[in-house]
Design a protein around this motif. Structure first.
Motif, mmCIF file in Angstrom:
data_model
loop_
_atom_site.group_PDB
_atom_site.id
_atom_site.type_symbol
_atom_site.label_atom_id
_atom_site.label_comp_id
_atom_site.label_asym_id
_atom_site.label_seq_id
_atom_site.Cartn_x
_atom_site.Cartn_y
_atom_site.Cartn_z
ATOM 1 N N GLY A 15 -2.206 12.944 6.679
ATOM 2 C CA GLY A 15 -2.646 13.165 7.926
ATOM 3 C C GLY A 15 -1.589 11.721 8.178
ATOM 4 N N PRO A 16 -2.032 10.420 8.750
ATOM 5 C CA PRO A 16 -1.225 9.478 9.883
ATOM 6 C C PRO A 16 -0.056 8.922 8.705
ATOM 7 C CG PRO A 16 -3.105 9.196 9.464
ATOM 8 C CD PRO A 16 -3.319 10.188 9.229
ATOM 9 N N LEU A 17 -0.136 9.048 7.760
ATOM 10 C CA LEU A 17 0.592 8.373 6.900
ATOM 11 C C LEU A 17 1.480 8.993 6.117
ATOM 12 C CD1 LEU A 17 -1.700 6.351 4.537
ATOM 13 C CD2 LEU A 17 0.034 5.665 6.355
ATOM 14 N N TYR A 18 1.781 10.104 6.905
ATOM 15 C CA TYR A 18 2.403 11.276 6.460
ATOM 16 C C TYR A 18 4.527 10.777 6.975
ATOM 17 C CZ TYR A 18 5.773 15.004 6.956
ATOM 18 O OH TYR A 18 6.893 15.970 7.374
ATOM 19 N N HIS A 19 4.266 10.510 8.356
ATOM 20 C CA HIS A 19 5.945 9.552 8.987
ATOM 21 C C HIS A 19 5.887 8.505 7.989
ATOM 22 C CE1 HIS A 19 5.561 12.738 12.143
ATOM 23 N NE2 HIS A 19 3.844 12.427 12.330
ATOM 24 N N PRO A 20 5.512 7.906 8.097
ATOM 25 C CA PRO A 20 6.449 6.475 6.974
ATOM 26 C C PRO A 20 6.840 7.155 5.190
ATOM 27 C CG PRO A 20 3.706 6.040 7.352
ATOM 28 C CD PRO A 20 4.297 7.546 8.309
ATOM 29 N N LEU A 21 5.749 8.349 5.141
ATOM 30 C CA LEU A 21 6.355 8.200 3.853
ATOM 31 C C LEU A 21 6.986 9.148 3.292
ATOM 32 C CD1 LEU A 21 4.644 6.893 1.394
ATOM 33 C CD2 LEU A 21 3.068 9.749 1.066
ATOM 34 N N ARG A 22 7.401 9.736 4.745
ATOM 35 C CA ARG A 22 8.669 10.910 4.742
ATOM 36 C C ARG A 22 9.838 9.994 4.974
ATOM 37 N NH1 ARG A 22 9.716 14.212 9.860
ATOM 38 N NH2 ARG A 22 11.949 15.224 8.994
ATOM 39 N N LEU A 23 9.749 8.945 5.759
ATOM 40 C CA LEU A 23 11.026 8.496 6.068
ATOM 41 C C LEU A 23 11.365 7.142 4.864
ATOM 42 C CD1 LEU A 23 13.181 7.020 7.308
ATOM 43 C CD2 LEU A 23 11.620 5.205 7.701
ATOM 44 N N PHE A 62 0.594 -0.634 0.602
ATOM 45 C CA PHE A 62 0.054 -0.228 0.210
ATOM 46 C C PHE A 62 0.891 1.178 0.186
ATOM 47 C CE2 PHE A 62 -2.055 3.619 2.435
ATOM 48 C CZ PHE A 62 -2.892 3.807 1.415
ATOM 49 N N MET A 63 2.274 1.108 0.811
ATOM 50 C CA MET A 63 2.521 2.466 1.419
ATOM 51 C C MET A 63 3.620 2.643 -0.322
ATOM 52 S SD MET A 63 1.867 3.438 3.785
ATOM 53 C CE MET A 63 3.705 5.248 3.904
ATOM 54 N N GLU A 64 3.935 1.829 -0.753
ATOM 55 C CA GLU A 64 4.626 1.917 -2.516
ATOM 56 C C GLU A 64 4.077 2.167 -3.150
ATOM 57 O OE1 GLU A 64 7.152 -1.109 -5.490
ATOM 58 O OE2 GLU A 64 5.887 -2.263 -3.927
ATOM 59 N N GLU A 65 2.250 2.229 -3.337
ATOM 60 C CA GLU A 65 1.794 2.677 -4.235
ATOM 61 C C GLU A 65 0.948 3.971 -4.088
ATOM 62 O OE1 GLU A 65 -0.216 1.307 -7.449
ATOM 63 O OE2 GLU A 65 1.649 0.339 -6.861
ATOM 64 N N LEU A 66 1.756 4.228 -2.777
ATOM 65 C CA LEU A 66 1.269 5.285 -2.935
ATOM 66 C C LEU A 66 2.942 6.743 -2.596
ATOM 67 C CD1 LEU A 66 -0.726 7.644 -1.233
ATOM 68 C CD2 LEU A 66 -0.068 6.995 1.248
ATOM 69 N N TYR A 67 3.116 6.085 -2.178
ATOM 70 C CA TYR A 67 4.444 6.420 -2.860
ATOM 71 C C TYR A 67 4.524 7.047 -4.605
ATOM 72 C CZ TYR A 67 9.038 8.431 -3.116
ATOM 73 O OH TYR A 67 10.503 9.057 -3.379
ATOM 74 N N ARG A 68 4.129 6.130 -4.994
ATOM 75 C CA ARG A 68 4.479 5.836 -6.476
ATOM 76 C C ARG A 68 3.135 7.518 -7.147
ATOM 77 N NH1 ARG A 68 2.888 1.189 -8.924
ATOM 78 N NH2 ARG A 68 3.320 2.381 -10.978
ATOM 79 N N TYR A 69 1.990 6.666 -6.239
ATOM 80 C CA TYR A 69 1.037 8.090 -6.993
ATOM 81 C C TYR A 69 1.582 9.544 -6.686
ATOM 82 C CZ TYR A 69 -3.343 10.778 -6.214
ATOM 83 O OH TYR A 69 -4.582 11.167 -6.712
#
Length: 303
Positions: free
Chosen positions: A207-215, A18-25
């Motif tokens: 929102g709360p997904l900010y921190h893992p996405l920032r890393l 999910f995070m990989e797809e969100l990063y790509r997006y």
């Protein structure tokens, strides 16, 4: 217990995918098809899109000179010069926003600057339009690249050129990030719907997904979203700035406009029209926008 263990593994794997797809997006030139399908929606009325696309189509048919430089990551960056009678001595540098390109941005403002006899230069950022690159830099990379474009323009047209920086959305943040590092050639900055930082903009969106996405971004792209904060540049800049922000902006919250305007200590003006969404001000209040630009250009640039 074994079932719980496998369930945990499956959940972790699903989260990472999910995070990989969100990063790509968010960050990649070719975004996630799944997230694009789920979340992309029109933020403007159809009439706005028709006006923008009609202006872009007209610009495609106007001759221009194409230039090339190498970006900070080694990719090829493209720039486009539209002569409007100033011989490169009075020039506006139009800087597009997130997932946009020089045609969309240049089209909407070509008629205004052409009618004032100010030449137009616009570029495609890294991972945008005709330029190379695969990742978006959220004004950290773009501001550095645009400063290199200014060096190119000074070499091309002479050290005495006068430049307006006019940026939109992420480009509005980019010109503010540049403001503390510009040569004296830059006489005026216009930040239309700009943000204080990618940090604030992305926290508002994810929102709360900010921190893992920032890393993830620090590991993949090598820069931190804190590096996109424009306040340090504004603290040392004294270039006149026009801050433009629609009061109905939901993408980059309207609060960014008054905050940045109030903190800036240099010469400044503002246009904060009501009933106006993201980067719509030239569409909703064109006369007021032109009058603001005319006054500032007349005050800070050589006729």
């Amino acid at each position: 217990m074994r079932i719980l263990g496998w369930l945990l593994i499956v959940l972790l794997l699903a989260f990472f995918l999910f995070m990989e797809e969100l990063y790509r997006y968010i960050f990649c030139r070719r975004p996630s098809g799944l997230f694009t399908l789920l979340f992309d929606s029109n933020g403007h009325d159809e009439a706005y899109y028709r006006a923008r696309d009609d202006a872009a189509d007209r610009l495609r048919n106007i001759p221009c000179e194409t230039y090339t430089i190498t970006g900070g990551r080694g990719e090829t960056l493209k720039g486009f010069y539209y002569p409007c009678g100033a011989g490169g001595k009075r020039l506006v540098f139009l800087i597009h926003g997130y997932r946009s390109n020089h045609i969309e941005t240049g089209g909407l403002f070509y008629d205004y600057y052409h009618s004032r006899g100010i030449d137009i230069f616009c570029c495609d950022h890294t991972a945008s339009g005709e330029s190379g690159g695969h990742l978006i830099g959220f004004d950290v990379w773009e501001s550095q690249d645009c400063l290199h474009w200014i060096d190119f323009l000074r070499e091309k047209f002479g050290s005495d050129i006068e430049i307006i920086l006019h940026g939109f959305s992420m480009g509005g943040g980019t010109v503010l990030q540049m403001s503390g590092h510009c040569p004296a050639n830059v006489k005026l900055i216009v930040s239309d719907s700009g943000f204080r930082s990618a940090r604030a903009a992305l926290q508002h969106q994810i929102g709360p997904l900010y921190h893992p996405l920032r890393l993830m971004n620090r590991l993949i792209a090598g820069y931190d979203w804190n590096d996109s904060d424009v306040t340090d540049s504004l603290a040392v800049s004294r270039i006149p700035i026009l801050f433009v922000h629609g009061q109905d902006d939901k993408l980059v919250p309207y609060s960014n406009g008054p905050f940045l305007y109030n903190m800036y200590q240099g010469e400044k003006d503002c246009l904060f029209p009501p009933h106006t969404r993201h980067i719509e001000s030239m569409y909703t209040v064109p006369q007021e926008y032109r009058e603001k630009l005319d006054r500032l250009i007349g005050q800070y640039m050589t006729p």
